[in-house]
Motif scaffolding. Sequence first.
Motif, short mmCIF file in Angstrom:
data_model
loop_
_atom_site.label_atom_id
_atom_site.label_comp_id
_atom_site.label_asym_id
_atom_site.label_seq_id
_atom_site.Cartn_x
_atom_site.Cartn_y
_atom_site.Cartn_z
N PRO A 82 5.24 -0.07 2.17
CA PRO A 82 3.51 0.14 2.26
C PRO A 82 2.88 -0.56 1.09
O PRO A 82 2.16 -1.47 1.60
CB PRO A 82 3.29 1.16 2.02
CG PRO A 82 4.39 1.95 1.34
CD PRO A 82 5.54 0.76 2.11
N ARG A 83 3.27 -2.18 0.30
CA ARG A 83 3.45 -2.54 -0.06
C ARG A 83 3.58 -4.12 0.36
O ARG A 83 2.51 -5.01 0.20
CB ARG A 83 4.32 -2.80 -1.37
CG ARG A 83 4.39 -1.85 -2.83
CD ARG A 83 4.97 -1.97 -3.54
NE ARG A 83 6.58 -2.28 -3.09
CZ ARG A 83 7.78 -2.90 -3.97
NH1 ARG A 83 8.02 -3.41 -4.84
NH2 ARG A 83 8.56 -3.14 -3.07
N LEU A 84 3.71 -4.12 1.63
CA LEU A 84 3.69 -5.15 2.53
C LEU A 84 2.35 -5.00 3.28
O LEU A 84 1.72 -5.01 3.68
CB LEU A 84 4.70 -5.36 3.42
CG LEU A 84 6.00 -5.71 3.56
CD1 LEU A 84 6.94 -5.68 4.70
CD2 LEU A 84 6.19 -6.79 2.72
N ARG A 85 1.39 -6.83 2.27
CA ARG A 85 -0.11 -6.50 2.35
C ARG A 85 -0.51 -7.63 3.85
O ARG A 85 -1.77 -7.12 4.55
CB ARG A 85 -0.92 -7.39 1.18
CG ARG A 85 -2.20 -7.59 1.07
CD ARG A 85 -3.87 -5.94 1.57
NE ARG A 85 -3.00 -4.94 0.41
CZ ARG A 85 -3.59 -4.00 0.87
NH1 ARG A 85 -4.32 -3.74 1.86
NH2 ARG A 85 -3.78 -3.01 -0.14
N ALA A 86 0.08 -8.44 3.88
CA ALA A 86 -0.10 -9.38 4.77
C ALA A 86 0.70 -10.60 5.11
O ALA A 86 1.63 -10.62 4.17
CB ALA A 86 -1.88 -10.35 4.69
#
Length: 343
Positions: free
Chosen positions: A257-261
């Motif tokens: 879930p930390r994968l932002r972009a």
Amino acid sequence: MRVDPPVYLCAPDRVLGEHAQPVTEAVSGALLDAATAGKYGYTALRVSDRAPVELAELSAARTLAAAGVDPARVGRLLHAWTYHQGHEFWSPAHYIADRIGARAAEPAGVQQMCNGAMAAVGQAARDLLADPAAGPVLVTTADCFPAPGFDRWGGDYGVCYGDGATSVLVTRQPHGRAVRLLSTATVAVSALEGMHRGDAPFAPAPLSGVKTLLPKAAKKEFLTARPDLPFGPVARDAVTGVLARALADAGVSAHDPRLRAAGLPRLARHVMTDAYEPAFREVCAAPVVRFGTDTGHLGAGDAVANLADLLDRDDTRPGDLLVLLSAGAGFTWSAAIVEVESR
């Protein structure tokens, strides 16, 4: 490669060509036909009147100032490029080091075509991990594609070229706006080198300015002669493989879930939609942010420019994970996973 102990990418910067040439102007001037323009999706390309190394000098100075690092502390300066830097028989890396006052640095050129920035960042990280006494490493890129030597709008398949330079400082401690480099991975398919050589014989001297460079001519010759090497499937396997390795080395799952972009090469819209983005999504759930519509492909500089643009976004926060994907003729693909330290 898992990067541990910590290494940081600090104060990423880009200096774009000072003029924007709109696609409408290119179509009206017969530099690109309307159908291709619609498929490619570029709205403008950045164009400069300066030599590429002059843009790199500006960007490098801005990175050092933003990081608060004295140029005299820089241990190495790694400069990457794809096309003519202004002179034939010289070292552009030494020029940049001298102009910004990094006179104690060891300047070196990195030649991996459009994957040059990522190759240089990987080398910089290895330098810092291998030598505890090594000073910060400044990575720069610069490319300009002026006529008549280069046809920026119509000379290649699936990409138009914009002028610009980038820079980033690779350090052991964060300085200013920074991300921690968690991992890098690279895949090369040297059997594809002929895509940018074609059938032309070796030349005894550079032809820049004598004839217009048309990469698409070499690609057509290569693909006609080597139907056993379909570029699409090879590129797909390279993208999925290099991303999977980078995520695994970083200890990050595909759906973290930390994968932002994610930032991908600044290629034409249909190339991203039909090829790169589907391959990316097979192994990584990070939302892909498209950059380059109003700049064009920046030669060796896409990855660092994308990092700077990702950090400019309002929704990027410390602790977020960003994915950088790069590709260059040869062919080489690289991926990096970084964690935002500060915006």
